[in-house]
Write a protein that holds these residues in place. Structure first.
Motif, PDB file in Angstrom:
ATOM      1  N   PRO A 348      71.118  60.931  17.646  1.00 57.35           N
ATOM      2  CA  PRO A 348      69.924  61.764  17.497  1.00 57.35           C
ATOM      3  C   PRO A 348      68.644  60.928  17.535  1.00 57.35           C
ATOM      4  N   ASP A 349      67.495  61.606  17.502  1.00 58.57           N
ATOM      5  CA  ASP A 349      66.213  60.911  17.538  1.00 58.57           C
ATOM      6  C   ASP A 349      65.693  60.584  16.152  1.00 58.57           C
ATOM      7  N   ILE A 350      65.963  61.434  15.179  1.00 59.55           N
ATOM      8  CA  ILE A 350      65.299  61.357  13.874  1.00 59.55           C
ATOM      9  C   ILE A 350      66.150  62.107  12.860  1.00 59.55           C
ATOM     10  N   THR A 351      65.999  61.783  11.586  1.00 54.99           N
ATOM     11  CA  THR A 351      66.617  62.594  10.542  1.00 54.99           C
ATOM     12  C   THR A 351      65.535  63.147   9.626  1.00 54.99           C
ATOM     13  N   ALA A 352      65.845  64.299   9.007  1.00 56.14           N
ATOM     14  CA  ALA A 352      64.889  64.989   8.144  1.00 56.14           C
ATOM     15  C   ALA A 352      65.675  65.743   7.075  1.00 56.14           C
ATOM     16  N   PRO A 353      64.997  66.207   6.016  1.00 60.79           N
ATOM     17  CA  PRO A 353      65.716  66.894   4.934  1.00 60.79           C
ATOM     18  C   PRO A 353      66.517  68.093   5.431  1.00 60.79           C
ATOM     19  N   GLY A 354      67.811  68.128   5.059  1.00 66.54           N
ATOM     20  CA  GLY A 354      68.673  69.213   5.514  1.00 66.54           C
ATOM     21  C   GLY A 354      69.748  69.603   4.521  1.00 66.54           C
ATOM     22  N   VAL A 355      69.596  69.204   3.245  1.00 65.97           N
ATOM     23  CA  VAL A 355      70.605  69.496   2.231  1.00 65.97           C
ATOM     24  C   VAL A 355      69.960  70.236   1.065  1.00 65.97           C
ATOM     25  N   PRO A 427      71.557  53.747  14.234  1.00 65.78           N
ATOM     26  CA  PRO A 427      70.863  54.713  15.100  1.00 65.78           C
ATOM     27  C   PRO A 427      71.691  55.928  15.502  1.00 65.78           C
ATOM     28  N   PHE A 428      73.019  55.819  15.541  1.00 65.59           N
ATOM     29  CA  PHE A 428      73.832  56.984  15.868  1.00 65.59           C
ATOM     30  C   PHE A 428      73.936  57.945  14.687  1.00 65.59           C
ATOM     31  N   ASP A 429      73.509  57.513  13.505  1.00 60.21           N
ATOM     32  CA  ASP A 429      73.411  58.399  12.349  1.00 60.21           C
ATOM     33  C   ASP A 429      72.049  59.069  12.282  1.00 60.21           C
ATOM     34  N   PHE A 430      70.976  58.280  12.515  1.00 61.13           N
ATOM     35  CA  PHE A 430      69.633  58.811  12.237  1.00 61.13           C
ATOM     36  C   PHE A 430      68.575  58.468  13.265  1.00 61.13           C
ATOM     37  N   GLY A 431      68.971  57.957  14.443  1.00 57.90           N
ATOM     38  CA  GLY A 431      67.976  57.659  15.466  1.00 57.90           C
ATOM     39  C   GLY A 431      67.010  56.594  15.001  1.00 57.90           C
ATOM     40  N   GLY A 432      65.714  56.931  15.018  1.00 55.58           N
ATOM     41  CA  GLY A 432      64.696  55.993  14.562  1.00 55.58           C
ATOM     42  C   GLY A 432      64.637  55.840  13.063  1.00 55.58           C
ATOM     43  N   GLY A 433      65.198  56.807  12.309  1.00 59.51           N
ATOM     44  CA  GLY A 433      65.176  56.755  10.853  1.00 59.51           C
ATOM     45  C   GLY A 433      64.786  58.090  10.263  1.00 59.51           C
ATOM     46  N   HIS A 434      64.328  58.048   9.003  1.00 59.53           N
ATOM     47  CA  HIS A 434      63.930  59.260   8.282  1.00 59.53           C
ATOM     48  C   HIS A 434      62.462  59.555   8.544  1.00 59.53           C
ATOM     49  N   ILE A 435      62.144  60.793   8.849  1.00 62.97           N
ATOM     50  CA  ILE A 435      60.798  61.163   9.279  1.00 62.97           C
ATOM     51  C   ILE A 435      59.757  60.833   8.217  1.00 62.97           C
ATOM     52  N   LEU A 475      63.903  54.917  31.756  1.00 64.21           N
ATOM     53  CA  LEU A 475      63.175  56.090  31.295  1.00 64.21           C
ATOM     54  C   LEU A 475      62.434  55.715  30.023  1.00 64.21           C
ATOM     55  N   ASN A 476      61.140  56.006  29.970  1.00 64.83           N
ATOM     56  CA  ASN A 476      60.262  55.417  28.947  1.00 64.83           C
ATOM     57  C   ASN A 476      60.409  56.110  27.583  1.00 64.83           C
ATOM     58  N   LEU A 477      61.601  56.030  27.025  1.00 63.83           N
ATOM     59  CA  LEU A 477      61.888  56.668  25.745  1.00 63.83           C
ATOM     60  C   LEU A 477      61.610  55.719  24.585  1.00 63.83           C
ATOM     61  N   PRO A 478      61.389  56.245  23.377  1.00 60.26           N
ATOM     62  CA  PRO A 478      61.185  55.399  22.192  1.00 60.26           C
ATOM     63  C   PRO A 478      62.513  54.944  21.584  1.00 60.26           C
ATOM     64  N   SER A 479      63.431  54.515  22.440  1.00 67.78           N
ATOM     65  CA  SER A 479      64.743  54.028  22.026  1.00 67.78           C
ATOM     66  C   SER A 479      65.375  53.388  23.248  1.00 67.78           C
ATOM     67  N   ILE A 480      66.423  52.581  23.012  1.00 68.82           N
ATOM     68  CA  ILE A 480      67.144  51.932  24.116  1.00 68.82           C
ATOM     69  C   ILE A 480      68.636  52.049  23.835  1.00 68.82           C
ATOM     70  N   ALA A 481      69.372  52.567  24.798  1.00 68.03           N
ATOM     71  CA  ALA A 481      70.831  52.617  24.713  1.00 68.03           C
ATOM     72  C   ALA A 481      71.404  51.995  25.978  1.00 68.03           C
ATOM     73  N   VAL A 482      72.274  51.002  25.788  1.00 73.90           N
ATOM     74  CA  VAL A 482      72.975  50.353  26.906  1.00 73.90           C
ATOM     75  C   VAL A 482      74.466  50.517  26.635  1.00 73.90           C
ATOM     76  N   PRO A 483      75.103  51.507  27.230  1.00 75.76           N
ATOM     77  CA  PRO A 483      76.500  51.796  26.878  1.00 75.76           C
ATOM     78  C   PRO A 483      77.532  50.951  27.615  1.00 75.76           C
ATOM     79  N   ASP A 484      77.105  50.100  28.559  1.00 75.68           N
ATOM     80  CA  ASP A 484      78.076  49.412  29.413  1.00 75.68           C
ATOM     81  C   ASP A 484      77.551  48.040  29.845  1.00 75.68           C
ATOM     82  N   LEU A 485      77.227  47.176  28.885  1.00 72.20           N
ATOM     83  CA  LEU A 485      76.698  45.849  29.191  1.00 72.20           C
ATOM     84  C   LEU A 485      77.852  44.902  29.553  1.00 72.20           C
TER      85      LEU A 485
END
Length: 583
Positions: A348-355, A427-435, A475-485
């Motif tokens: 995901p991109d971000i995490t936020a209150p959800g509980v 990052p696969f839990d919360f992307g960039g972190g907590h908002i 693609l100019n995203l605020p994250s980088i994923a390289v799944p096959d280095l």
């Protein structure tokens, strides 16, 4: 339910579509438009629901009030969570698009029709708490290309990897995390031992009888309860061996129903942390219920096993808010990356209150949990950023949210993620972190994308273009994923200065384990006379050839004072493509 927000002055064209229990006066200065999409829905489902924008389940109402509810004093759930309630953007207006139906879910055709109408209505933000594993709504690209920010719930299928949904790059995908509030309840045993669980039990009348007989049938299956003679007693459901194949998200609702049907007068349910306290609302009006971990459950079981006449009392819960509560933590049910369909896009991109989010449902206030509850928090922040920065593109707003997020909790410790046991969040839990809304208003730098660029991504998903791997990387995203280095790879990112015209940013690299990272340049100067944009190149080189798993890192540009602009990194080394990561 899907909804969109538009300020009054925007000149939107919202329609108020009437129907069952929803007339023209149901629209007002807050709900400025409402539509419903019943075409293709079975006659049976339409009978079970309102044939109108009116919400039967409460899900859409809860989400809407979380986004834009006006301030209400003295809100609580039976006294729990007492305080002042308001939405994240209380002055925003709402356009409601009802696409979800009892027993039918949210049909793709209805969602796409609603998106088209929302574009026509000239909304500013689309908030969609819908989706499922492997489901994507590519039609949202049309909205983003018209300047509409789109925010999606990331799904509730965690903590299983590769379950995150709504993972196209032009939307903001939201994970769920906890807040600094808990509801401890005192559990008193007949030997004067005092233990603490968690509960939503607020009805003191249920506890007027004081201590009740305690029974421990082990499992709370109907057969076990029948053999255990539980009528009129408090039941301890303690079956740790079952937890590996019967997770608490599933087993707790069954346990509540079975104990009520068996005539029990109380339930103490043992589980690992699953962030499912709101399931205890099903106990309301029947019996006090509490959740405990296996350690506390074992102490209760040992007392029951040794006592001649074991008794227990479950007291009403109390509200605890603030530093005594470890938060935020990414919740167990929040769907995890990497994306099944788009592993080159970090989600995901971000995490936020959800509980245990307290919001409006049918004239009262109720606790709900889910990424559906986290999504409207981010939608509200997105609306506020649009109001402060009306010229920013959806990509700039998303970048501001992701790059200013927090990766530490309120005590400065790394944020944890609930799995079966806790771990440090990645990052696969919360992307960039907590908002962090306050920081997002002034990010300093943003990663912008011309929305027309996403057409290439869409065409790549259809197999119409070659060279898609390079496109994904750049693609100019605020994250980088390289799944096959396999050896090394170079990619680029471009930052736009939205802070002081005169500023200097220095780079801090947190390299993924086993990966060498080089960045050129590592210092960027912005001046009055220079361009507002600057491009840097990143090279990842693996230190060993191995069919490995993902490791994580970050790139942070800091001006040494106000601004710290961080993007998350996920890299997986491979020897050959398409090798199953399983055993």
């Amino acid at each position: 339910m899907t909804m969109a927000m538009a300020p009054c002055q925007h000149g939107g064209k919202e329609k108020c579509q009437t129907g069952e229990e929803f007339n023209a006066t149901s629209c007002n200065r807050k709900i400025i438009g409402a539509r419903w999409y019943g075409r293709g829905i079975s006659a049976e489902s339409l009978k079970s629901d309102y044939k109108s924008p009116r919400d039967l389940s409460g899900h859409g109402t809860h989400v809407a009030s979380t986004i834009a509810g006006r301030e209400v004093q003295g809100v609580s759930y039976g006294g729990l969570g007492m305080g002042v309630a308001h939405g994240g953007a209380p002055r925003a207006r709402l356009g409601i698009y009802k696409v979800c139906w009892v027993d039918e879910g949210c049909p793709d055709a209805a969602v796409l029709a609603a998106i088209d109408d929302a574009i026509h209505d000239r909304v500013d933000v689309l908030s969609l708490s819908v989706g499922g594993v492997g489901q994507e709504y590519s039609g949202t690209l049309h909205a983003v290309q018209r300047g509409i920010s789109v925010v999606f719930a990331g799904g509730n299928d965690g903590p299983v990897p590769q379950t995150v949904t709504n993972a196209v790059p032009w939307v903001t995908t939201v994970a769920a995390s906890t807040i600094d509030r808990s509801f401890p309840t005192l559990i008193s045993l007949g030997n004067n031992e005092k233990l603490v669980g968690q509960s939503l039990n607020y009805n003191a009348a249920m506890n007027n009888s004081g201590f009740q007989d305690l029974v421990c049938p082990g499992s709370c299956e109907a057969e076990s309860l029948a053999l255990g003679n539980v009528t009129g007693k408090t039941v301890l459901c303690y079956a740790p061996a079952e937890a590996s194949w019967w997770p608490p998200q599933i087993s707790l609702p069954y346990a509540i129903n079975h104990t009520i049907e068996a005539g029990a007068k109380g339930l103490i349910f043992a589980q690992y942390t699953a962030n499912n306290l709101d399931s205890l609302t099903a106990c309301e009006g029947f019996m006090p219920c509490a959740l405990v971990d296996f350690e506390i459950a074992h102490r209760i079981f040992s007392y029951w096993d040794m006592a001649d006449h074991p008794v227990v009392k479950v007291s009403p819960a109390v509200s605890v808010v603030g530093n005594g509560v470890l938060s935020p933590r990414v919740v167990s049910f929040s769907s995890r990356g990497p994306s099944l369909l788009f592993p080159g896009i970090l989600k995901p991109d971000i995490t936020a209150p959800g509980v245990n989010i307290l919001a409006a449902v049918r004239g009262s206030y109720v606790f709900y949990s889910g990424t559906s509850m986290a999504c409207p928090h981010v939608s509200a922040v997105t609306a506020m950023l649009k109001s402060v920065h009306p010229q920013w593109s959806p990509a700039m707003i998303k970048s501001a949210i992701v790059t200013t997020a927090s990766v530490t909790d309120r005590f400065g410790m790394p944020i944890q993620a609930e799995v079966v046991s806790r771990k440090l969040a990645d990052p696969f839990d919360f992307g960039g972190g907590h908002i962090d809304p306050d920081r997002a208003v002034d990010p300093g730098l943003v990663y912008d994308v011309d929305a027309r660029e996403y057409n290439k991504f869409f065409n790549c998903t259809l197999g119409y273009l070659g060279g898609c791997e390079s496109y994904y990387l750049n693609l100019n995203l605020p994250s980088i994923a390289v799944p096959d280095l396999k050896d090394h790879v170079m990619l680029r990112r471009t930052m736009t200065n939205v802070g002081p015209a005169e500023s200097t940013y220095h780079l801090v690299v947190e390299a993924p384990a086993g990966i060498d990272v080089s960045v050129e340049p590592s210092v960027i100067n912005f001046t009055q006379s220079s361009s507002k944009s600057a491009t840097f190149m990143v090279t990842f080189t693996t230190r060993q050839r191995v069919q490995g798993g993902y490791t994580f890192g970050s790139l942070t540009w800091s001006d040494g004072s106000t601004h710290s602009v961080r993007i998350p990194i996920a890299v997986r080394t491979v020897i050959q493509d398409f090798v199953a990561d399983t055993s």
